[in-house]
Design a protein around this motif. Structure first.
Motif, PDB file in Angstrom:
ATOM      1  N   ARG A  61       0.826  -1.210   0.000  1.00 44.81           N
ATOM      2  CA  ARG A  61       0.000   0.000   0.000  1.00 44.81           C
ATOM      3  C   ARG A  61       0.861   1.261   0.000  1.00 44.81           C
ATOM      4  N   GLU A  64       2.502   1.566  -4.001  1.00 43.85           N
ATOM      5  CA  GLU A  64       1.768   1.488  -5.268  1.00 43.85           C
ATOM      6  C   GLU A  64       2.314   2.494  -6.268  1.00 43.85           C
ATOM      7  N   LEU A 141      -2.061  -2.298  -6.948  1.00 47.08           N
ATOM      8  CA  LEU A 141      -2.997  -2.935  -6.039  1.00 47.08           C
ATOM      9  C   LEU A 141      -4.308  -3.168  -6.778  1.00 47.08           C
ATOM     10  N   GLU A 144     -10.634  -3.306  -4.331  1.00 49.08           N
ATOM     11  CA  GLU A 144     -11.147  -4.121  -3.238  1.00 49.08           C
ATOM     12  C   GLU A 144     -12.487  -4.754  -3.587  1.00 49.08           C
ATOM     13  N   PHE A 183      -1.051  -8.405  -4.661  1.00 44.68           N
ATOM     14  CA  PHE A 183      -0.767  -7.260  -5.518  1.00 44.68           C
ATOM     15  C   PHE A 183      -0.148  -7.797  -6.795  1.00 44.68           C
TER      16      PHE A 183
END
Length: 239
Positions: A61, A64, A141, A144, A183
């Motif tokens: 995170r 990225e 990434l 979600e 990822f």
């Protein structure tokens, strides 16, 4: 002398609409600052020195869009195809290939774009690299959840994907979920043998139209106030 006398119905309509327009304009100004910070953050990440891929999602995170380099073996028989178009509007796919690292971990690599007629690996044999390969690109990434409600559902049964869902892709490629990193890497523009896939597909330019949107909302609010005043001005329509 005729006095300025606001009428109830126009007032009940105008006041809340003006307040909403002003609120939307302020919100767009806030979005403008957020977008500027995001653009600066992405620019800093893209220009950072290449690094090895992270080991955890928490590390990812913070990395990225940073350039990364990795070594491993492509599992070419497990390719995943994400439907897309190239900048010229040509229909095709992004080819996501699992890369098995020396320690056994698997990292998906978006190797780039192939047109529809090049989807079958037999049409681009030179690009089916074997043995240990060196990969360079940008760390990404996955979303979600489904990015937009209007996107169709992915079709693992057809190996046709509309958005990146790494756990589902790992299952479709018959990979152990615990072996697959959460990822992936967007390969850079380094040419592949035979020309396919074509890397460098990461969208880097972020649109920033929030100032224009703010001006529009504030203009709407101003126009409504002017119309309201003119309507009620002595000798005008409300007289």
């Amino acid at each position: 002398m005729t006095r300025f006398r606001p009428r109830l119905v126009p007032t009940l309509f105008t006041v809340p609409v003006v307040l909403v327009c002003v609120a939307l304009g302020v919100w767009q100004l806030q979005r403008l600052e957020w977008k500027r910070a995001l653009i600066a953050e992405r620019a800093a990440a893209i220009t950072a020195a290449p690094a090895p891929p992270p080991q955890t999602l928490a590390e990812a995170r913070a990395m990225e869009f940073r350039p990364v380099v990795d070594d491993g073996v492509f599992l070419n028989d497990r390719e995943i195809f994400v439907g897309t178009t190239d900048p010229r509007g040509r229909a095709g796919f992004h080819v996501l290939t699992p890369l098995r690292e020396p320690d056994g971990r698997i990292l998906f690599v978006n190797r780039g774009f192939v047109p529809s007629e090049r989807k079958a690996s037999s049409t681009r044999p030179a690009g089916q690299l074997t043995g240990t390969v060196h990969v360079s690109g940008l760390l990404r990434l996955p979303p979600e959840a489904k990015p937009n409600w209007f996107l169709p559902d992915n079709r693992p049964d057809l190996n046709y994907w509309f958005w990146i869902d790494l756990p589902a892709m790992a299952a479709a490629a018959h990979l152990a979920p615990g072996d697959v990193a959460p990822f992936y890497i967007d390969a850079d523009t380094t040419p592949n043998p035979g020309g396919w896939p074509q890397g460098g597909v990461t969208p880097l330019n972020l649109p920033n139209d929030h100032l224009q949107y703010a001006i529009i909302w504030f203009s709407f609010a101003t126009a409504l106030v002017v119309i309201y005043v003119v309507y009620h001005w002595p000798g005008r329509g409300a007289a």
